[in-house]
Design a protein around this motif. Structure first.
Motif, mmCIF file in Angstrom:
data_model
loop_
_atom_site.group_PDB
_atom_site.id
_atom_site.type_symbol
_atom_site.label_atom_id
_atom_site.label_comp_id
_atom_site.label_asym_id
_atom_site.label_seq_id
_atom_site.Cartn_x
_atom_site.Cartn_y
_atom_site.Cartn_z
ATOM 1 N N ALA A 20 8.638 3.546 6.402
ATOM 2 C CA ALA A 20 9.252 3.995 5.152
ATOM 3 C C ALA A 20 8.841 3.075 4.013
ATOM 4 N N CYS A 21 8.535 3.653 2.882
ATOM 5 C CA CYS A 21 8.337 2.842 1.682
ATOM 6 C C CYS A 21 9.728 2.469 1.161
ATOM 7 N N ALA A 22 9.778 1.380 0.411
ATOM 8 C CA ALA A 22 11.079 0.806 0.059
ATOM 9 C C ALA A 22 11.760 1.443 -1.145
ATOM 10 N N GLN A 23 10.970 2.107 -1.997
ATOM 11 C CA GLN A 23 11.483 2.421 -3.344
ATOM 12 C C GLN A 23 12.499 3.572 -3.411
ATOM 13 N N LYS A 24 12.990 4.013 -2.246
ATOM 14 C CA LYS A 24 14.025 5.047 -2.276
ATOM 15 C C LYS A 24 15.324 4.492 -1.691
ATOM 16 N N ASN A 25 15.244 4.073 -0.436
ATOM 17 C CA ASN A 25 16.493 3.666 0.219
ATOM 18 C C ASN A 25 16.694 2.173 0.420
ATOM 19 N N MET A 79 5.541 13.445 12.344
ATOM 20 C CA MET A 79 6.488 14.275 11.582
ATOM 21 C C MET A 79 6.950 13.521 10.336
ATOM 22 N N CYS A 80 7.447 14.256 9.372
ATOM 23 C CA CYS A 80 8.093 13.630 8.222
ATOM 24 C C CYS A 80 9.571 13.998 8.328
ATOM 25 N N ASP A 81 10.415 13.008 8.581
ATOM 26 C CA ASP A 81 11.816 13.281 8.900
ATOM 27 C C ASP A 81 12.560 13.927 7.733
ATOM 28 N N ASN A 82 12.138 13.573 6.531
ATOM 29 C CA ASN A 82 12.778 14.181 5.354
ATOM 30 C C ASN A 82 11.698 14.431 4.302
ATOM 31 N N GLU A 83 11.440 15.691 4.034
ATOM 32 C CA GLU A 83 10.434 16.027 3.025
ATOM 33 C C GLU A 83 11.106 15.963 1.649
ATOM 34 N N THR A 84 10.735 14.941 0.909
ATOM 35 C CA THR A 84 11.390 14.572 -0.347
ATOM 36 C C THR A 84 11.320 15.667 -1.416
ATOM 37 N N ILE A 85 10.194 16.360 -1.463
ATOM 38 C CA ILE A 85 9.979 17.333 -2.539
ATOM 39 C C ILE A 85 10.735 18.640 -2.275
ATOM 40 N N GLY A 138 0.799 -1.233 0.000
ATOM 41 C CA GLY A 138 0.000 0.000 0.000
ATOM 42 C C GLY A 138 0.828 1.278 0.000
ATOM 43 N N GLY A 139 2.140 1.148 0.005
ATOM 44 C CA GLY A 139 2.996 2.337 -0.036
ATOM 45 C C GLY A 139 2.924 3.147 1.244
ATOM 46 N N ALA A 140 3.645 4.250 1.232
ATOM 47 C CA ALA A 140 3.637 5.123 2.415
ATOM 48 C C ALA A 140 2.242 5.707 2.633
ATOM 49 N N HIS A 141 1.529 5.945 1.546
ATOM 50 C CA HIS A 141 0.177 6.514 1.673
ATOM 51 C C HIS A 141 -0.736 5.696 2.577
ATOM 52 N N TYR A 142 -0.582 4.377 2.519
ATOM 53 C CA TYR A 142 -1.416 3.509 3.336
ATOM 54 C C TYR A 142 -1.260 3.852 4.817
ATOM 55 N N GLN A 143 -0.057 4.240 5.180
ATOM 56 C CA GLN A 143 0.202 4.563 6.588
ATOM 57 C C GLN A 143 -0.425 5.899 7.003
ATOM 58 N N PHE A 144 -0.664 6.776 6.013
ATOM 59 C CA PHE A 144 -1.331 8.036 6.366
ATOM 60 C C PHE A 144 -2.674 7.725 7.042
ATOM 61 N N SER A 145 -3.332 6.641 6.576
ATOM 62 C CA SER A 145 -4.604 6.224 7.166
ATOM 63 C C SER A 145 -4.388 5.271 8.348
ATOM 64 N N ALA A 194 7.193 8.859 12.820
ATOM 65 C CA ALA A 194 7.917 9.525 11.728
ATOM 66 C C ALA A 194 7.808 8.787 10.402
ATOM 67 N N ASP A 195 7.508 9.556 9.379
ATOM 68 C CA ASP A 195 7.622 9.088 8.003
ATOM 69 C C ASP A 195 9.086 9.269 7.611
ATOM 70 N N MET A 196 9.783 8.154 7.423
ATOM 71 C CA MET A 196 11.188 8.217 6.999
ATOM 72 C C MET A 196 11.349 7.647 5.592
ATOM 73 N N SER A 197 10.307 7.795 4.792
ATOM 74 C CA SER A 197 10.328 7.187 3.459
ATOM 75 C C SER A 197 11.575 7.556 2.660
ATOM 76 N N SER A 198 12.019 8.800 2.781
ATOM 77 C CA SER A 198 13.140 9.179 1.930
ATOM 78 C C SER A 198 14.467 9.328 2.664
ATOM 79 N N ASN A 199 14.524 8.945 3.955
ATOM 80 C CA ASN A 199 15.858 8.940 4.582
ATOM 81 C C ASN A 199 16.081 7.768 5.538
ATOM 82 N N SER A 256 4.914 18.796 1.780
ATOM 83 C CA SER A 256 3.653 18.286 1.246
ATOM 84 C C SER A 256 3.307 16.883 1.725
ATOM 85 N N TRP A 257 4.318 16.085 2.143
ATOM 86 C CA TRP A 257 3.979 14.726 2.609
ATOM 87 C C TRP A 257 3.362 14.757 3.991
ATOM 88 N N SER A 258 3.922 15.550 4.882
ATOM 89 C CA SER A 258 3.294 15.640 6.213
ATOM 90 C C SER A 258 1.943 16.348 6.113
HETATM 91 N N1 PMP Z 1 6.242 10.159 2.186
HETATM 92 C C1 PMP Z 1 7.383 10.588 1.626
HETATM 93 C C2 PMP Z 1 8.386 11.314 2.476
HETATM 94 C C3 PMP Z 1 7.608 10.360 0.269
HETATM 95 O O1 PMP Z 1 8.727 10.807 -0.301
HETATM 96 C C4 PMP Z 1 6.642 9.662 -0.495
HETATM 97 C C5 PMP Z 1 6.805 9.324 -1.953
HETATM 98 N N2 PMP Z 1 7.652 9.925 -2.692
HETATM 99 C C6 PMP Z 1 5.477 9.236 0.141
HETATM 100 C C7 PMP Z 1 5.326 9.491 1.485
HETATM 101 C C8 PMP Z 1 4.427 8.478 -0.615
HETATM 102 O O2 PMP Z 1 4.895 7.205 -0.914
HETATM 103 P P1 PMP Z 1 4.051 6.132 -1.711
HETATM 104 O O3 PMP Z 1 4.064 6.549 -3.129
HETATM 105 O O4 PMP Z 1 4.792 4.833 -1.448
HETATM 106 O O5 PMP Z 1 2.681 6.114 -1.119
#
Ligand code: PMP
Length: 360
Positions: A191-196, A146-152, A75-82, A170-175, A102-104
Motif C-alpha cells: 500500500a502507498c501511504a498517502q491515503k490511510n 488483486m486490488c482489494d479496493n479499487e479507489t476510482i 516509488g509509490g504503488a506504481h513501482y510495485q506494478f513492476s 494484493a494492492d491495498m493502497s486505498s484500504n 483501473s488500478w488492477s
Molecule cells: N493503486 C491504488 C488502489 C490506488 O488508489 C493508487 C493511487 N491512487 C495507486 C495504486 C497508485 O499509487 P501511486 O500514485 O502511489 O503510484
C-alpha cells in the motif's frame, strides 16, 4: 481553530489532526536532538528508533508473524506494478490478474512486459466483482494479483479469495489498515501511504519471507526485495520523514483501539453516506453493485446531472471539499479513509438531504 475543512480527497488525503500537531511540535527540535527528523541521518539511533517503532506497531496492528518481512519503499504503488512480476515470477512464465478496476488493469498491463498475463476475471463495467464461479484461475501461475479496493470505482472485495497454494498478492493502497484481515492468506500485500497512513513518498510491502530472493537478474537493484530486506530498507536513503509520519499514525491507530475500532468506525461512516444515497429515492444513486461497495471510496451520481456543479459549490460553502469524482467516472466521490471523522460523513449526509429538498 485552524479552519480545517472536511477533506474528502482520494489521496493525498486527510490526516489525523493530532498527528499533524505532533509533527508540527516536533518539527524544529525532535525530542531534544536539536534538529528536525527531516535533517536527521537515516543511520542515526534516533531514526533507527522511529523505524523500529513503526515496525513494531504495524506488526501489532496487523498481527504480522515473523515469517513476513515489512519493506519501506519509495516509488509509490506504481513501482510495485513492476516490482511484483520481477520479484515473484521466479521460473514461472505466467501470472493471474483479477481485474476489477483501473488500478488492477494498469498493474496487469505492466506485468505483460515480463510474463503472460491470464485475466482471471474482468467485468464489462467496473461496478462489480464477477462471481467466483466464473473465474479462470490457472494452475501454473506464479501468483494471483488483486486490488482489494479499487479507489476510482469504489469496488472493494468483501472477502479474501482462496487461491490455494498460489500466492495471493494484493494492492491495498486505498484500504490498508481500515479493517483487520488475516495476513497469512496473502503472499504479499502492499500500500502507498498517502491515503490511510500518511503522506506521499512511502509504500509499504508486507511479503512472505520465502517469496524473497527470486528476482529476475535484470531487476533494478532497489526493486529487488532481497536487497531491501537484507538492508532493512536502508540500502539507500529511505523517505525518512514519510516513515516518521507513518510511525506517528501507527501510534495514533494503536491509541484509538487498533483495527477493530477502525473497522467499526469505517462501517458506520460509510453506512451514513450510503444510507443518504439510498434514502434519496433515486435523486442520488450509487453506480456500484451493493455486494462490493467500498467503505473507503464512495462514488455517487445525481440523476439530474445539470445539478453537479451547484452541488460541488454548495458543498464547498459548508467546508465539504474534495468531492469531485474521478474524471473517468464523473459526478461525486467521497473518500473517507481512517482519519476522516464520522462527523464529516454526517455533515455530508445532511447536506445531501437539504440539497435534494431544495432542488428536487
Ligand atoms: N493503486 C491504488 C488502489 C490506488 O488508489 C493508487 C493511487 N491512487 C495507486 C495504486 C497508485 O499509487 P501511486 O500514485 O502511489 O503510484
Amino acid at each position: 481553530n485552524y479552519g480545517r475543512k472536511f477533506n474528502f480527497s482520494p489521496g493525498p488525503a486527510i490526516m489525523p489532526e493530532s498527528v499533524l500537531k505532533k509533527a508540527a511540535d516536533e518539527m524544529l527540535n525532535y525530542q531534544g536532538t536539536g534538529i528536525s527528523v527531516m535533517e536527521m541521518s537515516h543511520r542515526s539511533k534516533e531514526f533507527e528508533a522511529i523505524l523500529k517503532g513503526a515496525d513494531d506497531n504495524l506488526r501489532k496492528l496487523l498481527n504480522i508473524p515473523d515469517t513476513y518481512a515489512i519493506l519501506y519503499l519509495q516509488g509509490g504503488a506504481h513501482y510495485q506494478f513492476s516490482a511484483i512480476p520481477l520479484n515473484l515470477l521466479g521460473d514461472k512464465k505466467k501470472a493471474d490478474y483479477i481485474i476489477t478496476g483501473s488500478w488492477s488493469e494498469r498493474a496487469a498491463k505492466e506485468a505483460e512486459k515480463y510474463c503472460e498475463v491470464n485475466v482471471v476475471t474482468k467485468p464489462t463495467k467496473f461496478n462489480t466483482i464477477p462471481d467466483k464461479k466464473e473465474w479462470k484461475l490457472s494452475p501454473d501461475a506464479a501468483y494471483v494479483y488483486m486490488c482489494d479496493n479499487e479507489t476510482i470505482f469504489g469496488v472493494e472485495f468483501p472477502d479474501i479469495p482462496d487461491t490455494g497454494d498460489i500466492p495471493l498478492v494484493a494492492d491495498m493502497s486505498s484500504n490498508f489498515l481500515s479493517r483487520p484481515f488475516d495476513i497469512t492468506k496473502f503472499g504479499l500485500v502492499y500500500a502507498c501511504a498517502q491515503k490511510n497512513f500518511g503522506m506521499a513518498g512511502l509504500t509499504i510491502v508486507v511479503v512472505r519471507k520465502d517469496l524473497i530472493g527470486n528476482a529476475r537478474k535484470d531487476t533494478p537493484m532497489l526493486m529487488d526485495y532481497k536487497l531491501q530486506f537484507d538492508s532493512r530498507s536502508l540500502y539507500n536513503t529511505p523517505s525518512t520523514y514519510c516513515i516518521y509520519i507513518a510511525a506517528l499514525i501507527f501510534d495514533w491507530m494503536v491509541e484509538q483501539g487498533g483495527l477493530e475500532a477502525f473497522d467499526k468506525l469505517n462501517k458506520e461512516k460509510s453506512k451514513t453516506i450510503y444510507d443518504a444515497i439510498e434514502n434519496s429515492n433515486g435523486f442520488f444513486y450509487s453506480p456500484v453493485d451493493a455486494k462490493c461497495r467500498s467503505r473507503m471510496n464512495i462514488p455517487f451520481l445525481a440523476k439530474d446531472t445539470s445539478l453537479e456543479k451547484l452541488f460541488m459549490e454548495e458543498a464547498g460553502k459548508l467546508d465539504l471539499i474534495g468531492l469531485q469524482g474521478h474524471r473517468s467516472v464523473g459526478a461525486f466521490r467521497a473518500s473517507i479513509y481512517n482519519a476522516f471523522p464520522l462527523e464529516g460523513c454526517k455533515k455530508l449526509a445532511t447536506f445531501m438531504k437539504d440539497f435534494q429538498e431544495k432542488h428536487e
